[in-house]
Design an enzyme around this catalytic site. Structure first.
Site, PDB file in Angstrom:
ATOM      1  N   TYR A  53       0.820  -1.218   0.000  1.00 58.63           N
ATOM      2  CA  TYR A  53       0.000   0.000   0.000  1.00 58.63           C
ATOM      3  C   TYR A  53       0.854   1.269   0.000  1.00 58.63           C
ATOM      4  O   TYR A  53       0.421   2.301  -0.525  1.00 58.63           O
ATOM      5  CB  TYR A  53      -1.020  -0.037   1.155  1.00 58.63           C
ATOM      6  CG  TYR A  53      -2.130  -1.005   0.815  1.00 58.63           C
ATOM      7  CD1 TYR A  53      -2.164  -2.288   1.359  1.00 58.63           C
ATOM      8  CD2 TYR A  53      -3.076  -0.668  -0.137  1.00 58.63           C
ATOM      9  CE1 TYR A  53      -3.146  -3.194   0.993  1.00 58.63           C
ATOM     10  CE2 TYR A  53      -4.063  -1.572  -0.511  1.00 58.63           C
ATOM     11  CZ  TYR A  53      -4.089  -2.833   0.044  1.00 58.63           C
ATOM     12  OH  TYR A  53      -5.043  -3.734  -0.340  1.00 58.63           O
ATOM     13  N   ASN A  88     -12.685   2.790  -5.819  1.00 54.47           N
ATOM     14  CA  ASN A  88     -11.261   3.141  -5.856  1.00 54.47           C
ATOM     15  C   ASN A  88     -10.807   3.714  -4.519  1.00 54.47           C
ATOM     16  O   ASN A  88     -11.585   4.361  -3.815  1.00 54.47           O
ATOM     17  CB  ASN A  88     -10.988   4.157  -6.977  1.00 54.47           C
ATOM     18  CG  ASN A  88     -11.386   3.602  -8.329  1.00 54.47           C
ATOM     19  OD1 ASN A  88     -11.447   2.381  -8.521  1.00 54.47           O
ATOM     20  ND2 ASN A  88     -11.695   4.487  -9.266  1.00 54.47           N
ATOM     21  N   ASP A  90      -8.000   5.636  -4.494  1.00 57.90           N
ATOM     22  CA  ASP A  90      -7.256   6.869  -4.755  1.00 57.90           C
ATOM     23  C   ASP A  90      -8.163   8.081  -4.493  1.00 57.90           C
ATOM     24  O   ASP A  90      -9.370   7.930  -4.340  1.00 57.90           O
ATOM     25  CB  ASP A  90      -6.732   6.873  -6.214  1.00 57.90           C
ATOM     26  CG  ASP A  90      -7.858   6.872  -7.256  1.00 57.90           C
ATOM     27  OD1 ASP A  90      -7.950   5.914  -8.041  1.00 57.90           O
ATOM     28  OD2 ASP A  90      -8.664   7.833  -7.270  1.00 57.90           O
ATOM     29  N   HIS A 105     -14.667   1.223  -0.516  1.00 56.41           N
ATOM     30  CA  HIS A 105     -13.550   0.323  -0.203  1.00 56.41           C
ATOM     31  C   HIS A 105     -12.446   1.035   0.569  1.00 56.41           C
ATOM     32  O   HIS A 105     -11.324   0.554   0.632  1.00 56.41           O
ATOM     33  CB  HIS A 105     -12.974  -0.266  -1.496  1.00 56.41           C
ATOM     34  CG  HIS A 105     -13.892  -1.251  -2.145  1.00 56.41           C
ATOM     35  ND1 HIS A 105     -13.738  -1.658  -3.453  1.00 56.41           N
ATOM     36  CD2 HIS A 105     -14.989  -1.908  -1.688  1.00 56.41           C
ATOM     37  CE1 HIS A 105     -14.688  -2.526  -3.773  1.00 56.41           C
ATOM     38  NE2 HIS A 105     -15.460  -2.683  -2.711  1.00 56.41           N
ATOM     39  N   CYS A 113      -6.628   2.518  13.090  1.00 52.52           N
ATOM     40  CA  CYS A 113      -6.051   1.681  14.147  1.00 52.52           C
ATOM     41  C   CYS A 113      -6.904   0.422  14.286  1.00 52.52           C
ATOM     42  O   CYS A 113      -8.123   0.523  14.516  1.00 52.52           O
ATOM     43  CB  CYS A 113      -6.033   2.445  15.484  1.00 52.52           C
ATOM     44  SG  CYS A 113      -5.485   1.394  16.839  1.00 52.52           S
ATOM     45  N   ASN A 197     -17.684   1.606 -20.194  1.00 54.62           N
ATOM     46  CA  ASN A 197     -16.507   0.761 -19.981  1.00 54.62           C
ATOM     47  C   ASN A 197     -15.674   0.718 -21.254  1.00 54.62           C
ATOM     48  O   ASN A 197     -16.173   1.027 -22.329  1.00 54.62           O
ATOM     49  CB  ASN A 197     -16.966  -0.652 -19.589  1.00 54.62           C
ATOM     50  CG  ASN A 197     -15.892  -1.427 -18.846  1.00 54.62           C
ATOM     51  OD1 ASN A 197     -14.747  -1.415 -19.285  1.00 54.62           O
ATOM     52  ND2 ASN A 197     -16.248  -2.052 -17.748  1.00 54.62           N
ATOM     53  N   LEU A 198     -14.421   0.284 -21.090  1.00 53.64           N
ATOM     54  CA  LEU A 198     -13.556   0.193 -22.273  1.00 53.64           C
ATOM     55  C   LEU A 198     -14.172  -0.779 -23.264  1.00 53.64           C
ATOM     56  O   LEU A 198     -14.215  -0.547 -24.457  1.00 53.64           O
ATOM     57  CB  LEU A 198     -12.166  -0.281 -21.825  1.00 53.64           C
ATOM     58  CG  LEU A 198     -11.022  -0.128 -22.829  1.00 53.64           C
ATOM     59  CD1 LEU A 198     -10.886   1.314 -23.243  1.00 53.64           C
ATOM     60  CD2 LEU A 198      -9.710  -0.614 -22.207  1.00 53.64           C
ATOM     61  N   ALA A 215     -12.458   6.007 -20.850  1.00 57.04           N
ATOM     62  CA  ALA A 215     -13.261   6.881 -19.980  1.00 57.04           C
ATOM     63  C   ALA A 215     -13.002   8.365 -20.231  1.00 57.04           C
ATOM     64  O   ALA A 215     -13.920   9.185 -20.137  1.00 57.04           O
ATOM     65  CB  ALA A 215     -12.975   6.545 -18.523  1.00 57.04           C
TER      66      ALA A 215
END
Ligand code: BV8
Length: 227
Positions: A53, A88, A90, A105, A113, A197-198, A215
């Site tokens: 991470y 995501n 980010d 998420h 903690c 979507n792609l 996108a």
């Protein structure tokens, strides 16, 4: 009343240089997700998981939002009955100007903690020897929902989907539950469903409409149709 619920996945950040998970060369083709994205993996080897991470945090902080993030920021800024939910971790939606983003998420920029559940802004580099700023225990982890853990804000998300007129899934393979089931909840509740979507995800017919392409092209074009 939420008119539109938008769910984004890794595909919306792909053109910002952040890897997706299941495409060719994706993250889960390089790492065993059970080692780096489960509580069991973290208990077994916190050093490996923090390193995984820390690398993703550095990539995310070094990346820039793209035209898809900006178009969604324009939509959410001028339209308070739009709820933006993202899988995501980010912060590119926020850095493009979106507010009130629901990170189901979790977020790579936040720390948690594992003992007292205190949350704070994550340092750029986390380490198993770090102590919790609140309870002082060496139990810090990224504030991220791993496999086998309950995603955040589920009640709020489901209620918004059930009240929405339109559900839009952008840049997600639709393989990870419970997010992958949101389109079915939307359809059952009578909302129109759109996938951007792609390329179409394998299960044809799950969405009323599908728009394909990168996108950064498809999302601004779609947002433009709403104004
Ligand atoms: C839970 C954080 C239970 C970590 C993530 C059956 C039913 C229900 C659950 C399960 C089930 N079987 C197994 C499960 C459990 C599991 C699951 O769904 N497994 C899958 C693999 C089958 N689900 C869970 O464990 C969830 N928790 O069920 O808890 C519970 C119940 C009660 C009490 C306690 C617990 C938790 C899931 C969350 C895990 N954490 N993320 C991290 O990020 O490191 S999920 C992970 O997948 C990623 O975070 C990612 O966000 C998410 C979804 O992936 P996508 O975003 O869709 O990315 P992907 O690469 O797959 O696809 C990219 C897409 O983009 C593609 O479609 C591609 O075409 C497109 N694309 C690419 N480039 C572009 C593009 N589109 C447009 N433009 C482009 N340029």
């Amino acid at each position: 009343m939420v008119g539109i619920v938008i769910l984004t996945g890794a595909g919306v950040s792909a053109e910002s240089g952040l890897g997706t998970f299941r495409d060719k060369g994706g993250l889960w083709t390089k790492y065993d997700l059970s080692e780096v994205a489960t509580p069991e993996g973290f208990a077994r080897n916190p050093q490996l998981v923090h390193a995984f991470y820390n690398a993703r945090r550095a990539n995310a902080l070094d990346a820039a939002p793209n035209a898809a993030h900006s178009a969604l920021a324009r939509l959410t800024a001028e339209n308070d009955d739009v709820l933006l939910v993202t899988q995501n971790i980010d912060d590119l939606h926020e850095r493009a100007g979106s507010n009130g983003v629901v990170h189901m998420h979790g977020e790579i920029t936040r720390a948690l903690c594992a003992v007292c559940e205190y949350r704070w802004d994550a340092p750029r580099v986390m380490d198993p020897v770090d102590t919790c700023p609140d309870c002082g225990t060496k139990a810090t982890r990224p504030d991220i929902v791993w496999f086998g853990e309950m995603p955040y804000h589920m009640d709020r998300i489901i209620a918004a989907i059930e009240a929405a007129d339109l559900f839009v899934a952008i840049g997600t393979s639709g393989e990870v539950y419970p997010a992958a089931g949101f389109v079915d909840i939307a359809s059952t509740a009578g909302a129109e469903t759109l996938e951007i979507n792609l390329e179409p995800t394998p299960v044809p017919g799950r969405f009323d409409r599908v728009i394909t392409g990168p996108a950064t092209e498809t999302v601004p074009a779609w947002v433009e149709t709403l104004f």
